[in-house]
Design a protein around this motif. Sequence first.
Motif, PDB file in Angstrom:
ATOM      1  N   THR A  60       0.825  -1.195   0.000  1.00 44.46           N
ATOM      2  CA  THR A  60       0.000   0.000   0.000  1.00 44.46           C
ATOM      3  C   THR A  60       0.869   1.259   0.000  1.00 44.46           C
ATOM      4  O   THR A  60       0.500   2.263  -0.610  1.00 44.46           O
ATOM      5  CB  THR A  60      -0.927  -0.002   1.223  1.00 44.46           C
ATOM      6  OG1 THR A  60      -1.536  -1.288   1.334  1.00 44.46           O
ATOM      7  CG2 THR A  60      -2.025   1.013   1.077  1.00 44.46           C
ATOM      8  N   PHE A 111       1.965   1.767  -3.510  1.00 40.65           N
ATOM      9  CA  PHE A 111       0.814   2.271  -4.259  1.00 40.65           C
ATOM     10  C   PHE A 111       0.674   3.774  -4.038  1.00 40.65           C
ATOM     11  O   PHE A 111       0.523   4.544  -4.992  1.00 40.65           O
ATOM     12  CB  PHE A 111      -0.444   1.518  -3.804  1.00 40.65           C
ATOM     13  CG  PHE A 111      -1.731   2.110  -4.283  1.00 40.65           C
ATOM     14  CD1 PHE A 111      -2.115   1.985  -5.599  1.00 40.65           C
ATOM     15  CD2 PHE A 111      -2.566   2.783  -3.409  1.00 40.65           C
ATOM     16  CE1 PHE A 111      -3.309   2.521  -6.050  1.00 40.65           C
ATOM     17  CE2 PHE A 111      -3.760   3.325  -3.837  1.00 40.65           C
ATOM     18  CZ  PHE A 111      -4.130   3.192  -5.162  1.00 40.65           C
ATOM     19  N   SER A 112       0.755   4.197  -2.804  1.00 42.81           N
ATOM     20  CA  SER A 112       0.641   5.627  -2.486  1.00 42.81           C
ATOM     21  C   SER A 112       1.792   6.420  -3.083  1.00 42.81           C
ATOM     22  O   SER A 112       1.585   7.530  -3.599  1.00 42.81           O
ATOM     23  CB  SER A 112       0.610   5.829  -0.975  1.00 42.81           C
ATOM     24  OG  SER A 112      -0.471   5.131  -0.416  1.00 42.81           O
ATOM     25  N   LEU A 118      -2.024  -1.539  -6.943  1.00 42.69           N
ATOM     26  CA  LEU A 118      -3.412  -1.607  -6.474  1.00 42.69           C
ATOM     27  C   LEU A 118      -3.906  -3.044  -6.511  1.00 42.69           C
ATOM     28  O   LEU A 118      -4.506  -3.531  -5.545  1.00 42.69           O
ATOM     29  CB  LEU A 118      -4.316  -0.713  -7.317  1.00 42.69           C
ATOM     30  CG  LEU A 118      -5.815  -0.845  -7.038  1.00 42.69           C
ATOM     31  CD1 LEU A 118      -6.150  -0.354  -5.644  1.00 42.69           C
ATOM     32  CD2 LEU A 118      -6.625  -0.102  -8.072  1.00 42.69           C
ATOM     33  N   SER A 143     -11.875   3.214  -1.765  1.00 40.99           N
ATOM     34  CA  SER A 143     -10.875   4.086  -1.146  1.00 40.99           C
ATOM     35  C   SER A 143      -9.507   3.973  -1.816  1.00 40.99           C
ATOM     36  O   SER A 143      -8.751   4.945  -1.828  1.00 40.99           O
ATOM     37  CB  SER A 143     -10.749   3.781   0.349  1.00 40.99           C
ATOM     38  OG  SER A 143     -10.263   2.485   0.539  1.00 40.99           O
ATOM     39  N   LEU A 144      -9.181   2.831  -2.363  1.00 35.60           N
ATOM     40  CA  LEU A 144      -7.905   2.702  -3.075  1.00 35.60           C
ATOM     41  C   LEU A 144      -8.069   2.954  -4.572  1.00 35.60           C
ATOM     42  O   LEU A 144      -7.193   3.530  -5.214  1.00 35.60           O
ATOM     43  CB  LEU A 144      -7.308   1.309  -2.860  1.00 35.60           C
ATOM     44  CG  LEU A 144      -6.819   0.974  -1.464  1.00 35.60           C
ATOM     45  CD1 LEU A 144      -6.290  -0.447  -1.413  1.00 35.60           C
ATOM     46  CD2 LEU A 144      -5.771   1.945  -1.002  1.00 35.60           C
TER      47      LEU A 144
END
Length: 118
Positions: A2, A5-6, A45, A85-86
């Motif tokens: 995650t 991803f961010s 993702l 949300s993602l």
Amino acid sequence: MTALFSACIVISLALDAAVVFSPERVRRKIAAVLVAALLLTWVFLAVALFQIVWRTESPLIPAAGIRRPDLVRSAGHEVLVVLASLGGPAVLATFLGGAALRTSRRRRPRPGHMERMK
């Protein structure tokens, strides 16, 4: 995953501005890096969602085979929340990246535009 991803989303947003405001000679290189960052965003993702599913799969179906429909329904709702949300930021970054690439294309004059100037 995650965090990666961010990071890819933040990098792609920074590259959006770089593509639009960069000089012509480096614009193609930055655009290629932007496309790669957007592809990595979607890969990370998918990996993050797969990891979430992998962690929550075993508690939903116990070894005894007893199924609990309320727990499955609740997990389905949680999947939709996580996907929104993602996936929402990924869609937004992709849209902004596409708009930046489209805006930064070199303008070619239409044929016959000089005749209209007379």
